[in-house]
Design a protein around this motif. Sequence first.
Motif, mmCIF file in Angstrom:
data_model
loop_
_atom_site.group_PDB
_atom_site.id
_atom_site.type_symbol
_atom_site.label_atom_id
_atom_site.label_comp_id
_atom_site.label_asym_id
_atom_site.label_seq_id
_atom_site.Cartn_x
_atom_site.Cartn_y
_atom_site.Cartn_z
ATOM 1 N N LEU A 1 0.838 -0.958 0.183
ATOM 2 C CA LEU A 1 0.063 -0.161 -0.361
ATOM 3 C C LEU A 1 1.663 1.492 -0.182
ATOM 4 C CD1 LEU A 1 -2.579 1.055 0.578
ATOM 5 C CD2 LEU A 1 -2.798 0.735 2.641
ATOM 6 N N ILE A 2 2.270 1.084 0.566
ATOM 7 C CA ILE A 2 2.957 2.433 0.658
ATOM 8 C C ILE A 2 3.320 2.759 -0.600
ATOM 9 C CG2 ILE A 2 4.966 3.434 2.016
ATOM 10 C CD1 ILE A 2 4.278 2.006 4.370
ATOM 11 N N SER A 3 4.050 1.128 -0.687
ATOM 12 C CA SER A 3 4.507 1.542 -2.315
ATOM 13 C C SER A 3 4.036 1.572 -3.217
ATOM 14 C CB SER A 3 5.362 0.217 -2.579
ATOM 15 O OG SER A 3 5.197 -0.022 -3.616
ATOM 16 N N SER A 4 2.536 1.063 -3.485
ATOM 17 C CA SER A 4 1.661 1.602 -4.594
ATOM 18 C C SER A 4 1.294 3.820 -3.622
ATOM 19 C CB SER A 4 0.252 1.334 -3.655
ATOM 20 O OG SER A 4 -0.569 2.268 -4.549
ATOM 21 N N ALA A 5 1.371 3.854 -3.046
ATOM 22 C CA ALA A 5 1.374 5.636 -2.485
ATOM 23 C C ALA A 5 2.283 6.251 -3.331
ATOM 24 C CB ALA A 5 0.791 5.488 -0.890
ATOM 25 N N THR A 6 3.506 5.786 -2.898
ATOM 26 C CA THR A 6 4.184 6.583 -2.988
ATOM 27 C C THR A 6 5.162 6.170 -4.657
ATOM 28 O OG1 THR A 6 5.661 5.212 -1.137
ATOM 29 C CG2 THR A 6 7.118 6.538 -2.888
ATOM 30 N N LYS A 7 4.735 5.487 -5.332
ATOM 31 C CA LYS A 7 4.703 4.936 -6.466
ATOM 32 C C LYS A 7 3.838 6.483 -7.184
ATOM 33 C CE LYS A 7 4.684 1.783 -9.822
ATOM 34 N NZ LYS A 7 4.686 0.483 -10.397
ATOM 35 N N SER A 8 2.193 6.659 -6.620
ATOM 36 C CA SER A 8 1.129 7.318 -7.652
ATOM 37 C C SER A 8 2.090 8.901 -6.720
ATOM 38 C CB SER A 8 0.341 6.571 -6.517
ATOM 39 O OG SER A 8 -0.889 7.797 -7.162
ATOM 40 N N LEU A 9 2.484 9.065 -5.405
ATOM 41 C CA LEU A 9 2.991 10.278 -5.283
ATOM 42 C C LEU A 9 4.402 10.547 -6.600
ATOM 43 C CD1 LEU A 9 2.465 10.272 -1.346
ATOM 44 C CD2 LEU A 9 1.557 11.630 -3.146
ATOM 45 N N ARG A 10 4.770 9.627 -6.667
ATOM 46 C CA ARG A 10 5.888 9.649 -7.335
ATOM 47 C C ARG A 10 5.472 9.745 -9.023
ATOM 48 N NH1 ARG A 10 10.807 5.597 -6.152
ATOM 49 N NH2 ARG A 10 11.253 6.199 -4.140
ATOM 50 N N MET A 11 4.360 9.673 -9.300
ATOM 51 C CA MET A 11 4.486 10.134 -10.896
ATOM 52 C C MET A 11 2.980 11.497 -10.801
ATOM 53 S SD MET A 11 2.624 6.451 -12.034
ATOM 54 C CE MET A 11 1.544 6.765 -12.929
ATOM 55 N N GLU A 12 2.573 11.537 -9.372
ATOM 56 C CA GLU A 12 1.677 12.434 -9.777
ATOM 57 C C GLU A 12 2.792 14.448 -9.282
ATOM 58 O OE1 GLU A 12 -1.401 14.983 -6.677
ATOM 59 O OE2 GLU A 12 -1.607 12.552 -6.607
ATOM 60 N N THR A 13 3.936 13.516 -8.761
ATOM 61 C CA THR A 13 5.265 14.889 -8.913
ATOM 62 C C THR A 13 5.648 15.100 -9.877
ATOM 63 O OG1 THR A 13 5.800 14.140 -6.275
ATOM 64 C CG2 THR A 13 7.086 15.201 -7.833
ATOM 65 N N GLU A 14 5.834 14.127 -11.272
ATOM 66 C CA GLU A 14 6.824 13.735 -12.426
ATOM 67 C C GLU A 14 5.478 14.854 -12.964
ATOM 68 O OE1 GLU A 14 7.662 10.149 -14.040
ATOM 69 O OE2 GLU A 14 8.715 9.529 -12.244
ATOM 70 N N ILE A 15 4.176 13.945 -13.003
ATOM 71 C CA ILE A 15 3.144 15.499 -14.052
ATOM 72 C C ILE A 15 3.439 16.669 -13.092
ATOM 73 C CG2 ILE A 15 0.712 15.673 -14.349
ATOM 74 C CD1 ILE A 15 0.331 12.440 -14.368
ATOM 75 N N LEU A 16 3.367 16.933 -12.026
ATOM 76 C CA LEU A 16 3.654 18.468 -11.434
ATOM 77 C C LEU A 16 4.575 18.522 -11.956
ATOM 78 C CD1 LEU A 16 2.191 18.000 -8.239
ATOM 79 C CD2 LEU A 16 0.902 19.066 -10.230
ATOM 80 N N GLU A 17 5.922 18.026 -11.596
ATOM 81 C CA GLU A 17 7.684 18.789 -12.323
ATOM 82 C C GLU A 17 7.520 19.104 -14.656
ATOM 83 O OE1 GLU A 17 10.339 16.262 -11.313
ATOM 84 O OE2 GLU A 17 10.051 16.632 -9.123
ATOM 85 N N LYS A 18 6.267 17.949 -14.876
ATOM 86 C CA LYS A 18 6.090 18.024 -16.186
ATOM 87 C C LYS A 18 5.153 19.715 -16.550
ATOM 88 C CE LYS A 18 5.446 15.857 -20.533
ATOM 89 N NZ LYS A 18 5.954 15.394 -21.257
ATOM 90 N N LYS A 19 4.105 19.260 -15.769
ATOM 91 C CA LYS A 19 3.266 20.845 -16.189
ATOM 92 C C LYS A 19 3.539 21.794 -16.117
ATOM 93 C CE LYS A 19 -0.817 18.833 -15.754
ATOM 94 N NZ LYS A 19 -2.105 18.691 -14.480
ATOM 95 N N LEU A 20 4.694 21.527 -14.016
ATOM 96 C CA LEU A 20 6.008 23.037 -13.900
ATOM 97 C C LEU A 20 7.301 23.600 -15.015
ATOM 98 C CD1 LEU A 20 6.752 25.038 -12.213
ATOM 99 C CD2 LEU A 20 8.357 23.371 -11.111
ATOM 100 N N GLN A 21 7.399 22.789 -15.494
ATOM 101 C CA GLN A 21 8.638 22.899 -16.840
ATOM 102 C C GLN A 21 7.802 23.546 -17.867
ATOM 103 O OE1 GLN A 21 10.077 19.216 -17.629
ATOM 104 N NE2 GLN A 21 11.765 18.949 -16.230
ATOM 105 N N ASP A 22 6.554 23.121 -18.005
ATOM 106 C CA ASP A 22 5.648 23.045 -19.652
ATOM 107 C C ASP A 22 5.181 25.050 -19.326
ATOM 108 O OD1 ASP A 22 6.390 21.005 -21.015
ATOM 109 O OD2 ASP A 22 3.667 20.267 -20.569
#
Length: 137
Positions: A1-22
């Motif tokens: 569950l933690i791994s899944s939440a971490t993975k989900s947060l990383r993906m969300e972070t990556e998406i947000l970082e990409k949006k920030l870069q854009d």
Amino acid sequence: LISSATKSLRMETEILEKKLQDAQMKLAEKDGDKEKEIQSLKRLISELEFQLTMEKSNNESFLDKLRKEIKHKSDELEKLTQEKTQLIHNLSQVQEENSLLQDTVRRECEERFELTAALGRAREQVLELRRLSGTLP
């Protein structure tokens, strides 16, 4: 569950970082466009200021020419006015002289008429004397 939440947060972070870069790229692009527009406006302002300076110079030159022309015309008008005054004065003198000459001619004509009449009377007297002397021995 933690791994899944971490993975989900990383993906969300990556998406947000990409949006920030854009967003940063778009902002940088807009900043670049604004900078280009600012440079373009500065060039336009410089050109317009140069044109304004040239127009002012041309207008001042034109005004100087007009002032010189007005001065020249004013001097010419004054000279012509003086000439007119002199001509009027000369005309007055000539009219006076003409009047004097006309008066002189009139008097001389009267004298001539009187002399012609006197000569006519003298001729008649001479003829009368000749006639009388012709009848006398």
